[in-house]
Design an enzyme around this catalytic site. Structure first.
Site, mmCIF file in Angstrom:
data_model
loop_
_atom_site.group_PDB
_atom_site.id
_atom_site.type_symbol
_atom_site.label_atom_id
_atom_site.label_comp_id
_atom_site.label_asym_id
_atom_site.label_seq_id
_atom_site.Cartn_x
_atom_site.Cartn_y
_atom_site.Cartn_z
ATOM 1 N N GLU A 113 -51.752 -30.093 39.499
ATOM 2 C CA GLU A 113 -50.340 -30.295 39.168
ATOM 3 C C GLU A 113 -49.969 -29.536 37.894
ATOM 4 O OE1 GLU A 113 -47.308 -30.602 39.715
ATOM 5 O OE2 GLU A 113 -47.139 -32.699 40.339
ATOM 6 N N HIS A 155 -50.281 -34.272 48.353
ATOM 7 C CA HIS A 155 -51.001 -35.541 48.298
ATOM 8 C C HIS A 155 -50.110 -36.711 48.713
ATOM 9 C CE1 HIS A 155 -48.873 -36.924 44.685
ATOM 10 N NE2 HIS A 155 -48.947 -35.673 44.259
#
Length: 215
Positions: free
Chosen positions: A88, A8
């Site tokens: 994550e 990202h």
């Protein structure tokens, strides 16, 4: 088959660690710089994705879904699948800054792969779920003749490294010696004649203690 792994763009948590104390990790937005990074990466990816449609698998966190949106891939993407297994590493809920520093120090001393955060996951836990994702992706491609030959995976730095660790059976020593890619950096995994290859290695902050390499 080709898998493009993409980290990202820059998020608020990357420039302000105290953001984790007031905003859930999954809700952290991109910074203005991060939005620019995602748009620029979209131009680069469109240059790579000229040979057919793409299936996108995207971590459902705000920073990853927004990165994907800003890539502007439009009709190139034949399907977009929110995939929680690509999230994550879980550090728990809203984080206390003092406890966060303690956890980071303990993880550094214990080993990043095996240390389980007090209210979250270890790297090994993430490794297990990315293995599940890769196995299911392989089965999906085999069972569905309409599945595109290229998969775009929009995820997080540690998750990217662990996806490659599973794919190439890297040792734990080697994994712990690798650095996360930069924001909006990608790696390309290509399957040819029964073998997966990586287009370029991850940076290393030290030599692997067991002398193994990414080759």
């Amino acid at each position: 088959m080709r898998i493009i792994l993409l980290r990202h763009a820059e998020s608020l948590g990357n420039i302000d660690e105290l953001a984790y104390c007031r905003i859930p990790d999954h809700a952290l937005p991109l910074t203005p710089r991060g939005e620019e990074q995602a748009r620029a990466e979209g131009e680069r990816l469109r240059g790579l994705l000229t040979d057919g449609p793409v299936a996108a698998y995207v971590s459902p966190y705000t920073r990853t879904t927004r990165t994907f949106e800003l890539l502007g891939l439009g009709p190139i993407v034949e399907r977009m699948v929110p995939e929680p297994r690509l999230r994550e590493q879980d550090w728990g809920n809203l984080q206390d800054p003092v406890e966060q520093e303690i956890q980071k120090q303990k993880r550094h001393e214990f080993g990043h792969f095996f240390y389980r955060l007090a209210h979250g996951e270890s790297g090994a836990d993430v490794d297990d779920r990315v293995a599940s994702f890769l196995n299911e992706l392989e089965q999906r491609v085999e069972a569905d003749p309409t599945h595109p030959d290229t998969a775009l995976v929009v995820t997080h730095g540690l998750t990217m490294r662990l996806l490659c660790r599973r794919m190439f059976s890297w040792t734990i020593d080697l994994f712990e010696s690798l650095s996360n890619p930069e924001h909006c950096a990608h790696r390309i995994l290509t399957y040819d004649r029964g073998t997966w290859s990586l287009d370029r290695p991850f940076d290393q902050w030290r030599d692997s203690p067991d002398k193994t390499t990414q080759l």
